[in-house]
Design a protein around this motif. Structure first.
Motif, mmCIF file in Angstrom:
data_model
loop_
_atom_site.group_PDB
_atom_site.id
_atom_site.type_symbol
_atom_site.label_atom_id
_atom_site.label_comp_id
_atom_site.label_asym_id
_atom_site.label_seq_id
_atom_site.Cartn_x
_atom_site.Cartn_y
_atom_site.Cartn_z
ATOM 1 N N GLN A 69 1.186 3.553 3.259
ATOM 2 C CA GLN A 69 0.835 2.439 2.378
ATOM 3 C C GLN A 69 0.877 2.857 0.916
ATOM 4 O O GLN A 69 1.328 2.093 0.054
ATOM 5 C CB GLN A 69 -0.551 1.899 2.738
ATOM 6 N N SER A 129 -7.868 -1.028 13.438
ATOM 7 C CA SER A 129 -6.791 -0.785 14.403
ATOM 8 C C SER A 129 -6.924 0.584 15.045
ATOM 9 O O SER A 129 -6.748 0.735 16.267
ATOM 10 C CB SER A 129 -5.433 -0.902 13.707
ATOM 11 N N GLN A 164 -5.310 7.026 10.516
ATOM 12 C CA GLN A 164 -5.679 6.496 9.205
ATOM 13 C C GLN A 164 -4.978 7.244 8.078
ATOM 14 O O GLN A 164 -4.526 6.622 7.099
ATOM 15 C CB GLN A 164 -7.197 6.559 9.006
ATOM 16 N N SER A 189 0.121 -2.730 9.952
ATOM 17 C CA SER A 189 -0.512 -2.096 8.790
ATOM 18 C C SER A 189 0.467 -1.995 7.626
ATOM 19 O O SER A 189 0.101 -2.239 6.471
ATOM 20 C CB SER A 189 -1.031 -0.705 9.171
ATOM 21 N N THR A 194 -7.072 -5.434 4.227
ATOM 22 C CA THR A 194 -5.988 -4.565 4.690
ATOM 23 C C THR A 194 -6.483 -3.146 4.922
ATOM 24 O O THR A 194 -6.102 -2.490 5.912
ATOM 25 C CB THR A 194 -4.839 -4.564 3.670
ATOM 26 N N ARG A 195 -7.329 -2.660 4.024
ATOM 27 C CA ARG A 195 -7.881 -1.306 4.208
ATOM 28 C C ARG A 195 -8.811 -1.247 5.416
ATOM 29 O O ARG A 195 -8.797 -0.273 6.175
ATOM 30 C CB ARG A 195 -8.618 -0.882 2.934
ATOM 31 N N VAL A 199 -6.910 -1.055 8.785
ATOM 32 C CA VAL A 199 -6.401 0.252 9.221
ATOM 33 C C VAL A 199 -7.438 0.952 10.097
ATOM 34 O O VAL A 199 -7.128 1.442 11.200
ATOM 35 C CB VAL A 199 -6.036 1.121 8.005
ATOM 36 N N THR A 248 -4.563 -9.313 10.922
ATOM 37 C CA THR A 248 -4.498 -7.901 10.525
ATOM 38 C C THR A 248 -5.556 -7.064 11.227
ATOM 39 O O THR A 248 -5.300 -5.915 11.569
ATOM 40 C CB THR A 248 -4.665 -7.760 9.006
ATOM 41 N N ILE A 275 -1.231 6.192 8.045
ATOM 42 C CA ILE A 275 -1.059 4.823 7.544
ATOM 43 C C ILE A 275 -1.369 4.757 6.056
ATOM 44 O O ILE A 275 -0.632 4.120 5.280
ATOM 45 C CB ILE A 275 -1.949 3.849 8.330
ATOM 46 N N ASN A 276 -2.442 5.408 5.633
ATOM 47 C CA ASN A 276 -2.790 5.389 4.210
ATOM 48 C C ASN A 276 -1.701 6.048 3.366
ATOM 49 O O ASN A 276 -1.409 5.593 2.248
ATOM 50 C CB ASN A 276 -4.125 6.082 3.977
#
Length: 865
Positions: A798, A697, A791, A334, A690-691, A694, A636, A794-795
């Motif tokens: 990112q 995954s 989430q 991610s 990519t969003r 996340v 991804t 990771i967000n």
């Protein structure tokens, strides 16, 4: 018919032509051939001949120089653009060209180079010297400041610089002229202009630019060569040869390939971690050591009971991808995806500035001729397009097109058909799922369906192959349909057209390629029910996951579709063009298909050689981008199910770069160079993917791996070693409660009274038999909590990365600011000098006139007689 003697003459001339001065020049040997029009000289239709005459007369009127070649059946028209034409249209198109060295620019370039060439950079260059370009063949370009071309500043431009009206710029200017010339007199509307319309109507067979033998041979040797797979790409020379749009594609593909290296290494480490700790997995160890656990039949009636230890091998393989490193790999993937996109924007900004395209956008583009023709045919817009200026002469061909009254219906129709094909794709995938449920091919093709090899390996593999075939067929049909749907819309510029086509295609491809993987990851085995009450689809029981989970099947499906797609693309892109070209050459050499008139064209110079190549289309890079972006989605969205997926992508892309280069140099005509400042809508698509990745995954880890159940079990049961975890995941079922009794016949399990199945449910002796226990709700809560926490973490990471890595580096921004200041001052000084020269000339003129009036015998013109 061409005589044998003449054919022999052409063959002998072809052998000597490489040294001939007219190989890709006019007959005078001086003027270069910048563009070629070709038509069948044996077809003498008066209408076509008249259109060609008018069109060519308009080209000459624009200043282009034309020369006819009528030696063979196919007649050629060679086109050359003199400097005056290039200057005039470069100013119209706002093309930037390099300036002569400006006092002070050396300091800017030196400081930028000093900042860039850090100790670490110099160390890396010395370590990887073997991958550097051959500076003798591809010398490093001197830095230049670029300025939009203007004939007022002609003395300021560096006419000796390779980027000053390079081949791709000349070809783009000529193509712009060709697209906007009429071929009907007295009825000059947007519906009868442009060389594309003439080619479409058969007036010309093709219009193309020429390859350059020396440049192409150098690129074929040093770039389009698989043996040079580890070398860097000569991006400046690619830009000069193909234009910025093609060069940006190869720059992006090379950058993406290099960024795959670290994540591939991590994937290898994760895979080896699972291999090295194989024997420490309590689940696979308990499965392999178990001798007494009897599992419930996996289908109605014809399936038998089976022993849990039959899945020993599959449980071990499942551990390779479902272990403690799975979350680490998903987290790293991610972060990698965002880092790759952000660093690409920084890298491309430097390239674009070096090529003089900073500030270029689609607003500079002129309307497509097809768009203007579509407007002229519209009854609602005919009044607007036929308005005249105050002199009553020039029509306004680019009126404002309202969305709701004009654009809405074509767009709605186009996207409705796209949704229809998406539904067809989903139905096809559903049909494959029904096949898997029914297991129709088990007895006739693959043997006993009670075999664990069949259930765990063969059936998923055959379903994956069938899925790949269906996906490829739908892809082929929809790709051609999407072009027609986009032509139906009102796309004003080529950029708008490309983006509309790309979005429609990718949305369909997203569903087409990923739907079966999403089914395995999120739906399979999640709503099966239990033996006393199975949930059914069309009378068939839903598929169950193996005791180890569905992650291994997701891995198999991913490998089959991903590797299969790459193999299909390689065949379509390379093998088919190669076979077509080889067949044409053999047909000519051995006299096959003598009735085919195309075989009588003997190549003896550059434009006759390029005539037999495949045409280069405006959206020729679409297929290449789509292939790579779909691959990006695979790694991804689903690579945590197969950590070696980035490695497969890396190996494929290393070869793909060279194969794409070979295809464009050997099998395809040279495309018209197009300006671009980025890779367009593809970057936005990858950002969206990519969003989505996340969330994907998080859900795969939560629902398709054993992570959360293991954590809840260890916390609830006080068993951190997970010694009894396998028994914890298997529920007990009383065989007398079967909804559909299995037909056991001579089975050894006829007298079994209990069997196990993978679920969290109460045993039959519980006061609420087969209902959900409290532990199930704890696990579900843990899964949902993990999704939310994962989430958000990771967000946040990112977001920090996007903030920390700006689109344009501070060093480049500072350089652009200083260059703009220096450029403004330089132009001001030039204007001052020019004004002073004009004033001095005026003063000198007045002085000369005064001297003349004072001269003896001067006769004043104002004296009256």
């Amino acid at each position: 018919m061409l005589s044998c003697g003449f054919l022999s003459f052409l063959r002998s001339r072809a052998e000597q032509e490489e040294s001939d001065m007219t190989y890709r020049r006019f007959d005078d040997g001086n003027r270069s051939v910048d563009f070629v029009l070709a038509y069948n000289g044996e077809v003498q239709l008066e209408e076509h001949r008249r259109k060609r005459e008018i069109f060519e007369a308009n080209l000459r009127r624009e200043g282009l120089q034309l020369e006819h070649n009528k030696v063979q059946r196919v007649h050629f028209i060679k086109i050359h653009a003199p400097a005056e034409v290039l200057y005039r249209y470069a100013e119209i198109l706002k093309i930037k060209v390099p300036l002569k060295p400006i006092p002070g620019q050396e300091q800017i370039f030196a400081e930028s180079a000093h900042e860039f060439k850090s100790c670490f950079t110099r160390m890396c260059r010395s370590l990887f010297s073997s991958v550097q370009l051959n500076t003798a063949l591809f010398p490093e370009r001197e830095g230049r400041i670029h300025l939009e071309f203007s004939r007022n500043y002609l003395d300021l431009y560096d006419k000796e610089h390779p980027n000053f009206f390079d081949a791709s710029t000349r070809y783009s200017i000529i193509n712009f002229i060709l697209q906007r010339q009429h071929f009907v007199e007295g009825e000059e509307t947007a519906d009868n202009l442009g060389v594309e319309k003439l080619v479409q109507d058969g007036v010309y067979s093709c219009a193309y630019t020429l390859h350059d033998k020396d440049d192409r041979d150098r690129l074929l040797k040093e770039w389009a060569n698989v043996s040079k797979w580890k070398n860097l790409q000569p991006l400046d020379q690619i830009k000069d040869y193909f234009g910025a749009k093609v060069a940006l594609y190869f720059a992006w593909l090379g950058f993406y390939t290099q960024m795959l290296i670290p994540i591939s290494v991590l994937g290898i480490l994760c895979f080896f971690y699972g291999f090295l700790t194989w024997s420490n997995d309590p689940i696979s160890r308990d499965i392999c050591d178990d001798n007494g656990t009897i599992m419930c039949p996996q289908c109605d009636r014809s399936c038998d009971y089976w022993r849990l230890n039959e899945t020993c091998t599959s449980s071990k393989f499942n551990y390779l991808i479902d272990n403690n490193m799975t979350v680490v790999f998903a987290l790293a993937m991610s972060i990698w995806a965002v880092a790759y996109l952000e660093f690409w924007k920084r890298y491309s900004a430097g390239l674009v500035h070096r090529w003089g395209l900073t500030g270029f956008n689609h607003h500079v583009e002129h309307p497509r001729p097809q768009y203007l023709a579509k407007i002229s045919r519209s009854k609602k817009l005919s009044g607007k397009s036929e308005l005249q200026d105050e002199n009553g002469k020039r029509p306004i061909l680019d009126p404002d097109v309202p969305f709701w009254s004009i654009k809405f219906l074509p767009n709605f129709t186009s996207y409705s058909i796209m949704i229809l094909f998406i539904c067809i794709s989903v139905i096809a995938i559903a049909g494959i799922i029904i096949y898997r449920m029914a297991q129709r091919a088990s007895h006739s093709i693959l043997g006993s369906e009670n075999s664990m090899t069949f259930k765990v390996m063969i059936l998923p593999m055959t379903a994956g192959i069938i899925d790949l075939i269906v996906i490829s067929m739908l892809d082929l049909v929809y790709s051609s349909l999407a072009v027609k749907l986009t032509n139906y819309e009102y796309c004003r510029t080529q950029t708008e057209y490309d983006e509309s086509l790309t979005i429609k295609n990718y949305v369909f491809q997203f569903v087409n390629y990923y739907s079966s993987l999403f089914y395995i990851a999120f739906l399979k085995g999640k709503f099966v029910g239990y033996p006393a009450k199975y949930n059914r689809v069309l009378g068939f029981r839903q598929e169950e996951c193996n005791p180890g989970g569905c992650l291994m099947e997701l891995c198999m499906q991913l490998v089959i579709i991903m590797a299969g797609k790459q193999a299909v693309n390689a065949i379509v892109e390379m093998l088919i063009p190669y076979l077509m070209r080889t067949f044409k050459e053999l047909s000519y050499r051995h006299g096959w298909h003598k009735n085919n008139k195309d075989q009588r064209l003997v190549p003896y110079n550059q434009f006759t050689e390029d005539y037999n190549l495949l045409p280069a289309e405006n959206n020729s890079l679409y297929a290449e981008y789509l292939e790579m972006v779909v691959q990006f989605g695979f790694i991804t969205l689903f690579s945590l199910a197969f950590p070696l997926a980035p490695l497969l992508a890396l190996l494929n892309n290393v070869i793909e770069v060279r194969l794409d280069a070979i295809k464009m140099l050997r099998f395809v005509r040279r495309p018209v160079g197009m300006r671009a400042r980025d890779i367009g809508v593809w970057h936005s698509i990858m950002t969206v993917v990519t969003r989505i990745a996340v969330a994907s995954s998080a859900m795969i880890i939560a629902f398709s791996t054993n992570l959360i159940p293991k954590i809840v079990y260890a916390a609830s049961m006080g068993d951190p070693e997970l010694n009894n975890y396998l028994n914890f995941t298997l529920a007990v079922f009383n065989t007398k409660d079967f909804q559909v009794e299995p037909l056991l016949g001579g089975s050894q399990f006829v007298n079994e009274t209990q069997c196990r199945y993978t679920e969290f449910r109460n045993p039959p002796w519980h006061e609420q038999p087969y209902k959900r226990p409290m532990i199930y709700w704890k696990i579900l809560t843990g899964r949902l909590a993990f999704i939310v926490i994962y989430q958000n973490i990771i967000n946040m990471l990112q977001g920090i990365l996007r903030w920390a890595v700006p689109d344009v580096s501070g060093r480049l921004l500072k350089r652009i600011t200083r260059e703009n200041f220096l450029l403004r001052e330089h132009i001001i000084d030039y204007e001052k000098q020019h004004a002073m020269q004009q004033a001095q000339m005026t003063v000198n003129g007045l002085r000369q006139r005064t001297t003349d009036t004072q001269a003896p015998g001067y006769d004043d013109a104002t004296t009256f007689v």
